[in-house]
Every structure is written in C-alpha cells, then in structure tokens.
Design an enzyme around this catalytic site. Sequence first.
Site, PDB file in Angstrom:
ATOM      1  N   TRP A 186       0.864  -1.173   0.000  1.00  0.00           N
ATOM      2  CA  TRP A 186       0.000   0.000   0.000  1.00  0.00           C
ATOM      3  C   TRP A 186       0.901   1.223   0.000  1.00  0.00           C
ATOM      4  O   TRP A 186       1.801   1.326   0.835  1.00  0.00           O
ATOM      5  CB  TRP A 186      -0.917   0.065   1.239  1.00  0.00           C
ATOM      6  CG  TRP A 186      -1.572   1.417   1.327  1.00  0.00           C
ATOM      7  CD1 TRP A 186      -2.561   1.896   0.530  1.00  0.00           C
ATOM      8  CD2 TRP A 186      -1.227   2.489   2.228  1.00  0.00           C
ATOM      9  NE1 TRP A 186      -2.854   3.205   0.865  1.00  0.00           N
ATOM     10  CE2 TRP A 186      -2.053   3.583   1.896  1.00  0.00           C
ATOM     11  CE3 TRP A 186      -0.296   2.626   3.261  1.00  0.00           C
ATOM     12  CZ2 TRP A 186      -1.977   4.806   2.578  1.00  0.00           C
ATOM     13  CZ3 TRP A 186      -0.219   3.840   3.942  1.00  0.00           C
ATOM     14  CH2 TRP A 186      -1.061   4.915   3.602  1.00  0.00           C
ATOM     15  N   GLU A 225      -3.161  -2.928  -2.201  1.00  0.00           N
ATOM     16  CA  GLU A 225      -4.264  -2.284  -1.470  1.00  0.00           C
ATOM     17  C   GLU A 225      -4.580  -0.904  -2.030  1.00  0.00           C
ATOM     18  O   GLU A 225      -3.720  -0.034  -2.103  1.00  0.00           O
ATOM     19  CB  GLU A 225      -3.867  -2.165   0.011  1.00  0.00           C
ATOM     20  CG  GLU A 225      -4.927  -1.505   0.887  1.00  0.00           C
ATOM     21  CD  GLU A 225      -4.503  -1.407   2.345  1.00  0.00           C
ATOM     22  OE1 GLU A 225      -3.333  -1.711   2.662  1.00  0.00           O
ATOM     23  OE2 GLU A 225      -5.339  -1.009   3.177  1.00  0.00           O
ATOM     24  N   LYS A 227      -7.198   2.679  -2.123  1.00  0.00           N
ATOM     25  CA  LYS A 227      -7.748   3.595  -1.119  1.00  0.00           C
ATOM     26  C   LYS A 227      -8.532   4.694  -1.813  1.00  0.00           C
ATOM     27  O   LYS A 227      -8.303   4.975  -2.987  1.00  0.00           O
ATOM     28  CB  LYS A 227      -6.565   4.166  -0.328  1.00  0.00           C
ATOM     29  CG  LYS A 227      -6.908   5.154   0.741  1.00  0.00           C
ATOM     30  CD  LYS A 227      -5.804   5.248   1.780  1.00  0.00           C
ATOM     31  CE  LYS A 227      -6.172   6.292   2.812  1.00  0.00           C
ATOM     32  NZ  LYS A 227      -5.430   6.164   4.054  1.00  0.00           N
ATOM     33  N   ASP A 258      -9.515  -3.089   2.223  1.00  0.00           N
ATOM     34  CA  ASP A 258      -9.541  -2.450   3.541  1.00  0.00           C
ATOM     35  C   ASP A 258     -10.934  -1.852   3.695  1.00  0.00           C
ATOM     36  O   ASP A 258     -11.370  -1.063   2.849  1.00  0.00           O
ATOM     37  CB  ASP A 258      -8.454  -1.372   3.618  1.00  0.00           C
ATOM     38  CG  ASP A 258      -8.376  -0.718   4.991  1.00  0.00           C
ATOM     39  OD1 ASP A 258      -9.424  -0.285   5.506  1.00  0.00           O
ATOM     40  OD2 ASP A 258      -7.267  -0.635   5.546  1.00  0.00           O
ATOM     41  N   HIS A 261     -11.559   1.827   3.097  1.00  0.00           N
ATOM     42  CA  HIS A 261     -11.052   2.468   1.887  1.00  0.00           C
ATOM     43  C   HIS A 261     -12.061   2.621   0.766  1.00  0.00           C
ATOM     44  O   HIS A 261     -11.699   2.629  -0.413  1.00  0.00           O
ATOM     45  CB  HIS A 261      -9.835   1.696   1.376  1.00  0.00           C
ATOM     46  CG  HIS A 261      -8.636   1.878   2.252  1.00  0.00           C
ATOM     47  ND1 HIS A 261      -7.375   1.502   1.901  1.00  0.00           N
ATOM     48  CD2 HIS A 261      -8.529   2.421   3.487  1.00  0.00           C
ATOM     49  CE1 HIS A 261      -6.528   1.791   2.870  1.00  0.00           C
ATOM     50  NE2 HIS A 261      -7.201   2.343   3.850  1.00  0.00           N
ATOM     51  N   HIS A 285      -8.347  -6.025   5.220  1.00  0.00           N
ATOM     52  CA  HIS A 285      -7.920  -5.173   6.329  1.00  0.00           C
ATOM     53  C   HIS A 285      -9.221  -4.775   7.014  1.00  0.00           C
ATOM     54  O   HIS A 285      -9.876  -3.834   6.575  1.00  0.00           O
ATOM     55  CB  HIS A 285      -7.176  -3.931   5.822  1.00  0.00           C
ATOM     56  CG  HIS A 285      -5.714  -4.165   5.617  1.00  0.00           C
ATOM     57  ND1 HIS A 285      -4.836  -3.154   5.328  1.00  0.00           N
ATOM     58  CD2 HIS A 285      -4.978  -5.301   5.711  1.00  0.00           C
ATOM     59  CE1 HIS A 285      -3.608  -3.664   5.223  1.00  0.00           C
ATOM     60  NE2 HIS A 285      -3.679  -4.959   5.448  1.00  0.00           N
ATOM     61  N   ASP A 293     -11.804   7.166   6.613  1.00  0.00           N
ATOM     62  CA  ASP A 293     -10.948   6.025   6.939  1.00  0.00           C
ATOM     63  C   ASP A 293     -10.307   6.242   8.310  1.00  0.00           C
ATOM     64  O   ASP A 293      -9.102   6.398   8.422  1.00  0.00           O
ATOM     65  CB  ASP A 293      -9.879   5.922   5.837  1.00  0.00           C
ATOM     66  CG  ASP A 293      -8.931   4.765   6.044  1.00  0.00           C
ATOM     67  OD1 ASP A 293      -9.332   3.778   6.690  1.00  0.00           O
ATOM     68  OD2 ASP A 293      -7.788   4.848   5.562  1.00  0.00           O
ATOM     69  N   ASP A 295     -10.016   4.355  10.935  1.00  0.00           N
ATOM     70  CA  ASP A 295      -9.340   3.236  11.586  1.00  0.00           C
ATOM     71  C   ASP A 295      -9.719   3.052  13.053  1.00  0.00           C
ATOM     72  O   ASP A 295      -8.859   2.807  13.902  1.00  0.00           O
ATOM     73  CB  ASP A 295      -7.820   3.357  11.407  1.00  0.00           C
ATOM     74  CG  ASP A 295      -7.402   3.083   9.969  1.00  0.00           C
ATOM     75  OD1 ASP A 295      -7.555   1.931   9.533  1.00  0.00           O
ATOM     76  OD2 ASP A 295      -6.957   4.014   9.275  1.00  0.00           O
ATOM     77  N   ASP A 325      -6.814  -3.996  10.527  1.00  0.00           N
ATOM     78  CA  ASP A 325      -6.074  -2.754  10.312  1.00  0.00           C
ATOM     79  C   ASP A 325      -6.801  -1.592  10.969  1.00  0.00           C
ATOM     80  O   ASP A 325      -7.703  -1.002  10.374  1.00  0.00           O
ATOM     81  CB  ASP A 325      -5.891  -2.487   8.806  1.00  0.00           C
ATOM     82  CG  ASP A 325      -5.030  -1.250   8.552  1.00  0.00           C
ATOM     83  OD1 ASP A 325      -4.435  -0.734   9.513  1.00  0.00           O
ATOM     84  OD2 ASP A 325      -4.954  -0.813   7.389  1.00  0.00           O
TER      85      ASP A 325
END
Length: 417
Positions: A186, A225, A227, A258, A261, A285, A293, A295, A325
Amino acid sequence: MTNENIQKAYEVAKERYAAVGVDTDKVLKQMQDFHLSIHCWQADDVEGFETREGGLTGGIQVNGNYPGKARNIDEVRKDILYAMSLIPGKHRLNLHEIYGDFGGKSVDRDECTVEHFQSWIDWGLANDIKLDFNSTSFSHDKSGDLSLSNPDKGIRDFWIEHSKRCRAISQAIGEAQQDTCIMNTWVHDGSKDITVNRLLYRELLKDSLDQIFEHKYDWMKDTVESKVFGIGLESYTVGSNDFYTAYAAQRNMMITLDTGHFHPTESVADKVSSMLLFVPELMLHVSRPIRWDSDHVTIMDDPTMDLFSEIVRAGALNRVHYGLDYFDGTLNRIGAYVIGSRAAQKCMTRALLEPIDTLRKYEGEDKKFQRLALLEEAKNLPWNAVYDMFCLKNNVPVGEAYIKEVEQYEKDVTSKR
Ligand code: RNT
Ligand code: ZN
C-alpha cells in the site's frame, strides 16, 4: 459464567441450530482453522523502531495518547503475546517494515535486509506465530505525496528498491516458517488538490509495480491495497480501487480490501463475489471507518457481519486472508486488539452458523417472505453460546471476563511505562 453453564448453553444452542440444519460442532472446528493476521501497529500507534524522528505521515493518523504504549520491540512483542492470550485460536502477526529489529542503528528503507527481521522470525518460530509483511512508504523524508509514482526517478527507484527488499524479506520469512508470507503493498501516493496529471502518475505506479513484482518467489505472495483518499491527499489517489482491481485481475494476483477504503455507503461485502471471479485471493484489512478512513477499533457492526457472511456464502473461506487494520490511541491498546480480534471472530462464527441451505431453498422457490423471515430470525439464534464455547475450548476468558484481565495487565505492566 461457570463452565457448566457455558456448556449447557452450548448444548441448547446446538439443538436449536440443528433444527435449522446447522451443525455447531462443525462450526467450532471451522473456527479453529480461522486465523487472523493481527496487525503489529496498534501496539505503538504505527511508530515502529526506526531511529528517525518525525511523526506519522502518508495521509493516515492516530489520535489519542492513552498511557502505556509499547516503546520498543520487547514491549510490542510482550503486549501482542498478552493480547493473543485473550483471543481464542491461533493467529498470525502482520509486520510493517518499520518494525524491523534495527538495534538502534539507522537503517534506511533501501537498506533493509532479512537480518533485520531474523529476531522476528525466531520469535515467530518460538511462539508458533506465522508472520505476514508490509512495505512502508509513509513516515520518511522521501515519502512526500508521491513515492512509487514520483516523476523523480531517483525517488521512484528508492521506493522500488525498498519494495523489492521487502519482498525478499517476505520470502525469507515464508521459507523459515514453511508457510507463505503475504506481503501487502500500500502506498499513500496522491494529491491534495486537483492534478492535471492523473494518467502520468498511474502510468508510473504501474511501471514501478511491474518492476517490483518481476521476480517470482515461492514462499511469499503479493497483495495490493487501494484507497479512496488520505488526509492531505483528498483530491486524487494514484492507487485507486479501479487501478488496483484492474492491475490485480490482469496479473492474477491477490487484492486487499480495507473496509475503510471505500465510499461510506459502498458495500465492501458486495465486492467479494465479484472480485473472486477475477482474482485468486483476497486479503482483508478489517477496520471501522467512521465518516472517513478513521481506523477505529473493529466491532461487530453490520458492514463487518455482511462481509464475513458474503465470504461464507461465496464458499471462499480459504481464498481470503483475514488481516486487521486499525489504530486508536485513545484507549487501552491491548484491549483494542482483543475487542477487534474477537469481533472479527464473532462475525465469522455467526456467518458460519447461517442456515444457508434453507435460505437458498426458499430463494430457489421464490419464497421471499420465508427467506426474509429466516434471515431475521437467524440474527436471534444463539450464535453467542457457540462463540462462548469456542473461547472455553481454547482456554481464554469467556465474554466480558477479559476486561478484568486487560485491567490487570495495565496495572502490572503498561501503567508503569
Ligand atoms: C492506510 C492503509 C494501510 C495502513 C497500514 C499501516 O490507509 O490502510 O494498510 O493502515 O499499512
Ligand atoms: Zn489497510
């Protein structure tokens, strides 16, 4: 809850599920084979062990400064082992290149070799933990807005060299553990404002990736990956979803989804069946985006439940790798590991317990009411008794009992840092 009660609840659940054609004992076995790839970077807010000063860059951000974060390699290892002791089953650890054992020396990203990961390999073997890997494009003087897609050949070559070295390290890890090491690529590359060179940067990224992936290895597998955007890089992402979907499909390689993303109303779950028709495997992820995003710690929310259900419905259990993630510095970090890992397992338990045969029968007969009714009722079936039993079988605290354990570790260990 006493063990006896957990057992009793399980027996009731077993009967209840049998009535809708589901074998809970089989699900317990399947759960034993469900391995998460737990990310190392929640332990220390994505800092790693380079000697370099300077904060986290690359459009990602950790908020919070909850006391007790891991400050060095020993603390990261200790914390992760402790977190794993509260998560039922066997799990992998997902390393980032910046978590190498650099021994306090300055090792630039184009200088890393397997020797910097030997102690991780030994640790993995000693603790029976398989490792996965990630190259690190962020938090570096040469990160800027563009790394692998930088028009400056010198910068591009620097990151190509880094990525190639990371692949060689992944190969060595895989070989040592006799189990394929998955390496995720990524890069944060993008632009804060409108760019008139969308095509150019994508051409450059494609060319860099082609060079990186040229060499074929047998003990490591690559995954890429995408995004939507990073902070400070809002207008354009070089490695968009379209870019990497096409790239991975054309090269028959793995792709990473992810869950943070994509656009907020986009269903990641719905991508599984489409993508798996065109790429061999998926890496997840699993994260929790709140408005962006962000997280946040993974929880048992609708998007995550849907995602795991779709994997099971697609018969794709063995074509998916289950990375986590997220990074949140506002709460006990070990607790964050346990919550997120157990949430992913609960979603999988529930997905495996779905009365799919009956649901498919209804759908085949166009019985729309029956299908929806059973989908609704399935939410209420005692899946949690099965997960509790899974915890019991694996000798980890059942239910909320782990809260006390995390508190104790905080008292004894992390609060003293
Ligand atoms: C960033 C990506 C990437 C990172 C890790 C640290 O948006 O999700 O996977 O979170 O590499
Ligand atoms: Zn990610």
